[in-house]
Scaffold this motif. Sequence first.
Motif, PDB file in Angstrom:
ATOM      1  N   GLN A  77       2.485  -4.931   5.628  1.00 27.87           N
ATOM      2  CA  GLN A  77       3.140  -3.894   4.835  1.00 27.87           C
ATOM      3  C   GLN A  77       4.660  -3.912   4.993  1.00 27.87           C
ATOM      4  O   GLN A  77       5.390  -3.574   4.068  1.00 27.87           O
ATOM      5  CB  GLN A  77       2.563  -2.524   5.170  1.00 27.87           C
ATOM      6  N   ALA A 108      -9.686   8.662  -1.594  1.00 27.29           N
ATOM      7  CA  ALA A 108      -9.370   9.723  -2.555  1.00 27.29           C
ATOM      8  C   ALA A 108     -10.554  10.680  -2.691  1.00 27.29           C
ATOM      9  O   ALA A 108     -11.713  10.272  -2.764  1.00 27.29           O
ATOM     10  CB  ALA A 108      -9.032   9.109  -3.911  1.00 27.29           C
ATOM     11  N   GLN A 163      -7.154  10.615   4.363  1.00 26.41           N
ATOM     12  CA  GLN A 163      -7.188  11.239   3.040  1.00 26.41           C
ATOM     13  C   GLN A 163      -6.444  10.410   1.999  1.00 26.41           C
ATOM     14  O   GLN A 163      -6.808  10.422   0.810  1.00 26.41           O
ATOM     15  CB  GLN A 163      -6.598  12.646   3.117  1.00 26.41           C
ATOM     16  N   ALA A 164      -5.414   9.679   2.433  1.00 18.21           N
ATOM     17  CA  ALA A 164      -4.699   8.820   1.489  1.00 18.21           C
ATOM     18  C   ALA A 164      -5.539   7.611   1.100  1.00 18.21           C
ATOM     19  O   ALA A 164      -5.510   7.161  -0.047  1.00 18.21           O
ATOM     20  CB  ALA A 164      -3.371   8.369   2.105  1.00 18.21           C
ATOM     21  N   ARG A 165      -6.294   7.070   2.066  1.00 12.41           N
ATOM     22  CA  ARG A 165      -7.096   5.877   1.795  1.00 12.41           C
ATOM     23  C   ARG A 165      -8.370   6.190   1.023  1.00 12.41           C
ATOM     24  O   ARG A 165      -8.873   5.331   0.291  1.00 12.41           O
ATOM     25  CB  ARG A 165      -7.451   5.187   3.117  1.00 12.41           C
ATOM     26  N   ARG A 186      -3.947  12.217   7.674  1.00  9.78           N
ATOM     27  CA  ARG A 186      -3.202  11.880   6.449  1.00  9.78           C
ATOM     28  C   ARG A 186      -3.579  10.495   5.951  1.00  9.78           C
ATOM     29  O   ARG A 186      -3.756  10.281   4.742  1.00  9.78           O
ATOM     30  CB  ARG A 186      -1.695  11.951   6.715  1.00  9.78           C
ATOM     31  N   ILE A 187      -3.696   9.537   6.873  1.00 13.97           N
ATOM     32  CA  ILE A 187      -4.083   8.178   6.484  1.00 13.97           C
ATOM     33  C   ILE A 187      -5.463   8.185   5.849  1.00 13.97           C
ATOM     34  O   ILE A 187      -5.706   7.560   4.806  1.00 13.97           O
ATOM     35  CB  ILE A 187      -4.050   7.245   7.711  1.00 13.97           C
ATOM     36  N   ASP A 233       0.869  -1.169   0.000  1.00 15.65           N
ATOM     37  CA  ASP A 233       0.000   0.000   0.000  1.00 15.65           C
ATOM     38  C   ASP A 233       0.911   1.225   0.000  1.00 15.65           C
ATOM     39  O   ASP A 233       1.559   1.519   1.006  1.00 15.65           O
ATOM     40  CB  ASP A 233      -0.890  -0.009   1.253  1.00 15.65           C
ATOM     41  N   PRO A 234       0.989   1.955  -1.100  1.00 15.75           N
ATOM     42  CA  PRO A 234       1.928   3.081  -1.177  1.00 15.75           C
ATOM     43  C   PRO A 234       1.599   4.212  -0.210  1.00 15.75           C
ATOM     44  O   PRO A 234       2.455   5.066   0.055  1.00 15.75           O
ATOM     45  CB  PRO A 234       1.812   3.543  -2.630  1.00 15.75           C
ATOM     46  N   HIS A 235       0.371   4.228   0.318  1.00 12.12           N
ATOM     47  CA  HIS A 235      -0.032   5.311   1.212  1.00 12.12           C
ATOM     48  C   HIS A 235       0.053   4.911   2.687  1.00 12.12           C
ATOM     49  O   HIS A 235      -0.313   5.705   3.556  1.00 12.12           O
ATOM     50  CB  HIS A 235      -1.469   5.748   0.904  1.00 12.12           C
ATOM     51  N   GLN A 274       1.065   4.434   6.418  1.00 15.71           N
ATOM     52  CA  GLN A 274       1.861   5.240   7.338  1.00 15.71           C
ATOM     53  C   GLN A 274       2.471   4.325   8.402  1.00 15.71           C
ATOM     54  O   GLN A 274       1.746   3.728   9.208  1.00 15.71           O
ATOM     55  CB  GLN A 274       0.974   6.295   8.019  1.00 15.71           C
TER      56      GLN A 274
END
Length: 321
Positions: free
Chosen positions: A80, A231, A227-229, A224-225, A41-43, A45
């Motif tokens: 991850q 879109a 908003q990354a998960r 941040r997590i 998962d590139p996003h 944390q």
Amino acid sequence: MNTAAHELPDTTCDCPGAFGISVPWPVPAFAQADEHVPAPDPHFQFEPEVTRALLLGFGGNRHTYVHGPHGSGKSTHIEQVAARLNWPCVRVNLDGHLTRADLIGRDMVVLRGGQQVTEFVPGILAWALERPVALVFDEYDAGRPDVMFVIQRLLEAHGKLTLLDQNRVITPHPAFRLFATANTVGLGDATGLYAGTQVLNQAQLDRWPVVAELGYPQPEQEQRILQARVAGLDAATAAGMVRLAGLCRQAHAQGDLSTLVSLRTLIGWAENHQYLGDLGLSFRLSLLNRCDEAERALVAELFQRCFAIDLAATGHAANPY
């Protein structure tokens, strides 16, 4: 790469690049991934302390126990890390239905050359022990006693598995790794949130040389997590969701609310909001409807404080709380 018994890690990991942290030892990794390596998962944390504990598990072959509240990302954290190392990873849920035979194996009738024959079929533990696999036991504090004692032998230094029916002793593959996740540290559940968990044998807990605790992220990281998960979720809405989660957790700690809002709940709420386009309705479907009826007014009040929306006036239910 096949998880064959002879294969070993053939490269090392760039930890600063992969995890944003440094460790004072080389962390082995595989150059190629196979079908058992989790998708990265590139996003994601990474929490630094827990990540170091997991890298110690992978790199130092230290059995690692991760505990924390539900939905905090314990199992995902392990997956991850494994994904960045190209390390095959298999998860097993230690629910009440998993038996000793499921772990070790049993005699079964199989077809060989069109004929039915009886042969020993290894269980998941016997299979994983002979391969470069990270085996993760989820819900570790809910395992049956007979299952836990099978695992206890493996937790010793150079632990081996004896198959009495086969007159065989399995020596773990050099790249076999063992992890566990649980909602409690093994001393029982004083909160009442985690039905089915139990106090673990202290002799077994003593055999886990690395124990890490993973709580919910700090508000900035949680936003941040989120908003990354999800879109397209705007910053103001995400910040309000995280603030509401924090207020609910504070109310839970004070004994005013029995429901604990996890990061998983927040992501589900944000995803439902993306489909429905209605913050109040998506909140009701994601969290409010599973709260105790006596506590819904408090949760609705916290929602109004964060979003200036009166759930009673949204018209989605005759009796919203």
